[in-house]
Write a protein that holds these residues in place. Structure first.
Motif, PDB file in Angstrom:
ATOM      1  N   LEU A 136       0.830  -1.206   0.000  1.00 46.05           N
ATOM      2  CA  LEU A 136       0.000   0.000   0.000  1.00 46.05           C
ATOM      3  C   LEU A 136       0.865   1.257   0.000  1.00 46.05           C
ATOM      4  N   ARG A 137       1.950   1.247   0.796  1.00 49.52           N
ATOM      5  CA  ARG A 137       2.849   2.403   0.801  1.00 49.52           C
ATOM      6  C   ARG A 137       3.477   2.608  -0.582  1.00 49.52           C
ATOM      7  N   CYS A 138       3.886   1.506  -1.228  1.00 49.28           N
ATOM      8  CA  CYS A 138       4.477   1.606  -2.570  1.00 49.28           C
ATOM      9  C   CYS A 138       3.466   2.166  -3.559  1.00 49.28           C
ATOM     10  N   LYS A 139       2.255   1.632  -3.537  1.00 49.58           N
ATOM     11  CA  LYS A 139       1.215   2.096  -4.457  1.00 49.58           C
ATOM     12  C   LYS A 139       0.853   3.547  -4.168  1.00 49.58           C
ATOM     13  N   SER A 140       0.826   3.916  -2.901  1.00 53.99           N
ATOM     14  CA  SER A 140       0.538   5.302  -2.543  1.00 53.99           C
ATOM     15  C   SER A 140       1.606   6.233  -3.099  1.00 53.99           C
ATOM     16  N   ALA A 141       2.857   5.806  -3.013  1.00 52.57           N
ATOM     17  CA  ALA A 141       3.945   6.609  -3.553  1.00 52.57           C
ATOM     18  C   ALA A 141       3.803   6.746  -5.067  1.00 52.57           C
ATOM     19  N   GLU A 142       3.444   5.649  -5.739  1.00 53.01           N
ATOM     20  CA  GLU A 142       3.230   5.699  -7.194  1.00 53.01           C
ATOM     21  C   GLU A 142       2.091   6.642  -7.539  1.00 53.01           C
ATOM     22  N   ILE A 143       1.022   6.561  -6.778  1.00 51.24           N
ATOM     23  CA  ILE A 143      -0.133   7.434  -7.022  1.00 51.24           C
ATOM     24  C   ILE A 143       0.250   8.890  -6.810  1.00 51.24           C
ATOM     25  N   GLU A 144       1.021   9.153  -5.766  1.00 54.86           N
ATOM     26  CA  GLU A 144       1.471  10.535  -5.505  1.00 54.86           C
ATOM     27  C   GLU A 144       2.307  11.050  -6.680  1.00 54.86           C
ATOM     28  N   GLU A 145       3.187  10.189  -7.216  1.00 56.30           N
ATOM     29  CA  GLU A 145       3.991  10.587  -8.374  1.00 56.30           C
ATOM     30  C   GLU A 145       3.099  10.893  -9.572  1.00 56.30           C
ATOM     31  N   CYS A 146       2.124  10.027  -9.804  1.00 54.93           N
ATOM     32  CA  CYS A 146       1.198  10.244 -10.928  1.00 54.93           C
ATOM     33  C   CYS A 146       0.409  11.540 -10.748  1.00 54.93           C
TER      34      CYS A 146
END
Length: 163
Positions: free
Chosen positions: A122-132
């Motif tokens: 979830l932290r990884c996906k959250s970071a990806e979403i923040e980048e997007c």
């Protein structure tokens, strides 16, 4: 750690020995109550306690027992037999309860492991979403600047045409 006499040790003293928790201490004390004086052979026969646990403890001097030669043979009475049966039943109940708790602990650990794994994902996906989101925001701002620029050019052209 000083040497603990298995035939006189309290529950707390037994629990102070490495690999002897509350359940094993209780089983050892119950066996002592039934038998009177425990020998190494008696210790190894306690149901619910691995028989391999005692040899290293005795070798290291952590635990001592009275040798079989020093043990007086006790003639069992009917009351002793009944007490022994009751104690064996209680021991089996305690073991059954431990067997029931052990899988629950394993299950709870597995759940915790899955939870930790999902939290990492979830932290990884959250970071990806923040980048997007940051990229989208930049694209939006760039598009708005271009729109404003085009709007200004249209206004300039329309002013030129009017004069």
């Amino acid at each position: 750690m000083s040497t603990i006499n298995i035939n006189t040790a309290t529950k707390e003293e037994l629990m102070g020995i490495r690999d002897i928790g509350e359940a094993r201490a209780n089983l050892s004390i119950k066996a002592r109550k039934i038998k009177g004086t425990l020998t190494l052979k008696d210790l190894k026969m306690i149901e619910g306690v691995p028989n391999t646990i005692w040899d290293p403890l005795i070798r290291k001097g952590t635990v001592e027992v009275i040798s079989e030669e020093e043990t007086q043979e006790k003639q069992p009475t009917a009351q002793d037999d009944t007490s022994a049966i009751i104690e064996q039943y209680k021991t089996k109940l305690l073991i059954a309860e431990q067997d029931k708790v052990h899988p629950k602990r394993e299950y709870m650990k597995e759940i915790e492991d899955v939870k930790v794994t999902f939290e990492k994902q979830l932290r990884c996906k959250s970071a990806e979403i923040e980048e997007c989101l940051a990229e989208l925001q930049q694209t939006k701002e760039k598009f708005q600047r271009e729109m404003e620029k085009d709007q200004l050019e249209k206004e300039k052209k329309s002013k030129r045409v009017k004069y």
